[in-house]
Scaffold this motif. Structure first.
Motif, short mmCIF file in Angstrom:
data_model
loop_
_atom_site.label_atom_id
_atom_site.label_comp_id
_atom_site.label_asym_id
_atom_site.label_seq_id
_atom_site.Cartn_x
_atom_site.Cartn_y
_atom_site.Cartn_z
N TYR A 106 0.82 -1.20 0.00
CA TYR A 106 0.00 0.00 0.00
C TYR A 106 0.86 1.26 0.00
O TYR A 106 1.89 1.33 0.66
CB TYR A 106 -0.93 0.00 1.22
CG TYR A 106 -0.19 -0.12 2.54
CD1 TYR A 106 0.07 1.00 3.32
CD2 TYR A 106 0.25 -1.36 3.01
CE1 TYR A 106 0.74 0.91 4.52
CE2 TYR A 106 0.94 -1.46 4.21
CZ TYR A 106 1.18 -0.32 4.96
OH TYR A 106 1.87 -0.43 6.14
N TRP A 107 0.43 2.24 -0.78
CA TRP A 107 1.06 3.55 -0.79
C TRP A 107 0.71 4.30 0.50
O TRP A 107 -0.43 4.27 0.95
CB TRP A 107 0.57 4.37 -1.98
CG TRP A 107 1.00 3.85 -3.32
CD1 TRP A 107 0.24 3.15 -4.21
CD2 TRP A 107 2.28 4.01 -3.93
NE1 TRP A 107 0.97 2.86 -5.34
CE2 TRP A 107 2.23 3.38 -5.21
CE3 TRP A 107 3.47 4.64 -3.55
CZ2 TRP A 107 3.31 3.36 -6.07
CZ3 TRP A 107 4.56 4.61 -4.41
CH2 TRP A 107 4.47 3.97 -5.66
N GLU A 144 9.14 1.28 -3.74
CA GLU A 144 8.70 2.18 -4.80
C GLU A 144 8.38 3.53 -4.17
O GLU A 144 7.65 3.61 -3.19
CB GLU A 144 7.48 1.62 -5.52
CG GLU A 144 7.20 2.31 -6.84
CD GLU A 144 6.17 1.60 -7.69
OE1 GLU A 144 5.98 2.02 -8.85
OE2 GLU A 144 5.55 0.64 -7.21
N ASP A 154 0.51 15.24 -2.56
CA ASP A 154 0.12 14.33 -3.63
C ASP A 154 -0.55 15.05 -4.80
O ASP A 154 -1.24 16.04 -4.61
CB ASP A 154 -0.91 13.30 -3.12
CG ASP A 154 -0.58 12.71 -1.77
OD1 ASP A 154 -0.17 13.46 -0.86
OD2 ASP A 154 -0.74 11.49 -1.62
N GLU A 158 -2.44 10.44 -7.08
CA GLU A 158 -1.69 9.88 -5.96
C GLU A 158 -2.52 9.92 -4.68
O GLU A 158 -2.53 8.95 -3.90
CB GLU A 158 -0.38 10.65 -5.77
CG GLU A 158 0.61 10.44 -6.90
CD GLU A 158 1.69 11.51 -6.95
OE1 GLU A 158 2.55 11.43 -7.85
OE2 GLU A 158 1.67 12.43 -6.10
N ARG A 162 -3.62 6.61 -2.64
CA ARG A 162 -3.11 6.47 -1.26
C ARG A 162 -4.24 6.34 -0.25
O ARG A 162 -4.11 5.60 0.74
CB ARG A 162 -2.22 7.67 -0.92
CG ARG A 162 -1.64 7.62 0.50
CD ARG A 162 -0.50 8.60 0.67
NE ARG A 162 -0.93 9.99 0.61
CZ ARG A 162 -1.32 10.72 1.66
NH1 ARG A 162 -1.39 10.15 2.86
NH2 ARG A 162 -1.66 11.98 1.52
N SER A 170 -5.28 1.39 -2.51
CA SER A 170 -3.95 1.87 -2.11
C SER A 170 -2.82 1.04 -2.69
O SER A 170 -1.65 1.44 -2.61
CB SER A 170 -3.84 1.89 -0.58
OG SER A 170 -4.02 0.59 -0.04
N GLY A 177 5.57 6.46 -9.81
CA GLY A 177 6.41 5.68 -8.91
C GLY A 177 7.74 5.31 -9.53
O GLY A 177 7.84 5.07 -10.74
N VAL A 195 5.58 9.78 -0.33
CA VAL A 195 4.67 8.71 -0.71
C VAL A 195 5.51 7.52 -1.18
O VAL A 195 6.34 7.65 -2.08
CB VAL A 195 3.72 9.16 -1.83
CG1 VAL A 195 2.75 8.04 -2.18
CG2 VAL A 195 2.94 10.41 -1.41
N HIS A 196 5.31 6.37 -0.54
CA HIS A 196 6.13 5.20 -0.86
C HIS A 196 5.37 3.93 -0.50
O HIS A 196 4.35 3.96 0.18
CB HIS A 196 7.46 5.25 -0.12
CG HIS A 196 7.33 5.16 1.38
ND1 HIS A 196 6.96 6.23 2.17
CD2 HIS A 196 7.53 4.12 2.25
CE1 HIS A 196 6.95 5.87 3.45
NE2 HIS A 196 7.28 4.58 3.51
N ARG A 197 5.89 2.80 -0.98
CA ARG A 197 5.37 1.49 -0.59
C ARG A 197 6.48 0.47 -0.70
O ARG A 197 7.35 0.54 -1.56
CB ARG A 197 4.18 1.08 -1.45
CG ARG A 197 4.48 0.88 -2.93
CD ARG A 197 3.26 0.33 -3.66
NE ARG A 197 3.46 0.22 -5.10
CZ ARG A 197 2.57 -0.34 -5.93
NH1 ARG A 197 1.45 -0.84 -5.46
NH2 ARG A 197 2.82 -0.40 -7.23
#
Length: 243
Positions: A106-107, A144, A154, A158, A162, A170, A177, A195-197
């Protein structure tokens, strides 16, 4: 340079940063912690938890083992990469695969879990520094990231992904990315606020050290049990990070 890359993108990647000798000092300790954590938290693991934390306060590690971690956390090699003033050690985490290999990632921004409302978050990310130093103990698919979002909010897409809005999830792919695959001995520094996952798979096992600004609003999240005891501070380099 690391500073230019980080300030522009929110992350810096260093290939073959650590030697096998350096990793061999911490790896047995990390694996020992992980096995004990799994034994004691199997129910949480089965419910989808993908990380643990607070290695340096674990009752399963002895004083020598904790001191090895503190030496590593406060070493010149690592601390010299932190370019904001008066950094402080916040915590450690260990990232692994979920028990269900079909579980979706999930982001997110770590700051969304701090209790700040969105207007406060938008303001804070402009200046706040919370850094993850990710150290993979084996080859993994990596993380990512959305470059630049450590300082910027965002985009519409995004934000919807998210927050799982308007039919989006998400775990949906985002064209913005950038995937950073990691090998053992690599180091990835990235902002917790961006913002990452994480990308699951390959039985990942990554050790994260988290540093932050010397700011009471951040340090309120620090557990004093994760720090060396005061009489022993002088034995560690750069011991101001523990103060």
């Amino acid at each position: 340079m690391q500073s230019e890359t980080y300030e522009h993108n929110g992350y810096s990647y260093f290939q073959n940063f650590f030697s096998e000798k350096e990793l061999s000092l911490i790896e047995p300790i990390i694996i020992k912690f992980h096995h004990s954590w799994l034994n004691e938290n199997i129910d949480f693991f089965k419910k989808g938890v993908v990380n643990s934390h607070s290695l340096t306060s674990s009752k399963k590690l002895n004083k020598r083992e904790k001191n090895v971690l503190f030496d590593f956390i406060s070493s010149d090699k690592i601390i010299n990469l932190i370019e904001f003033n008066n950094p402080r050690f916040l915590n450690t985490q260990l990232f692994f695969d979920p028990s269900d290999l079909h579980q979706k990632n999930y982001w997110h921004r770590d700051i969304q879990y701090t209790g700040l409302n969105e207007e406060e978050q938008k303001k804070v990310i402009k200046t706040q520094n919370v850094l993850h130093f990710r150290i993979p103990l084996k080859k993994e698919s990596g993380i990512e990231l959305i470059p630049g979002t450590h300082r910027e909010w965002d985009s519409k897409e995004e934000y919807e992904v998210r927050n799982s809005l308007n039919g989006r999830k998400s775990s949906d792919a985002l064209n913005t990315g950038r995937l950073i695959a990691l090998e053992r001995t690599d180091l990835l520094i990235f902002s917790a606020n961006m913002v990452h996952r994480g990308i699951y798979g390959n039985s990942r096992l990554s050790f994260d050290i988290i540093y932050c600004d010397d700011d009471p609003k951040l340090l309120k999240f620090r557990d004093k049990n994760n720090l060396p005891i005061v009489p022993e501070l002088k034995v560690f380099k750069n011991n101001e990070i523990f103060k």
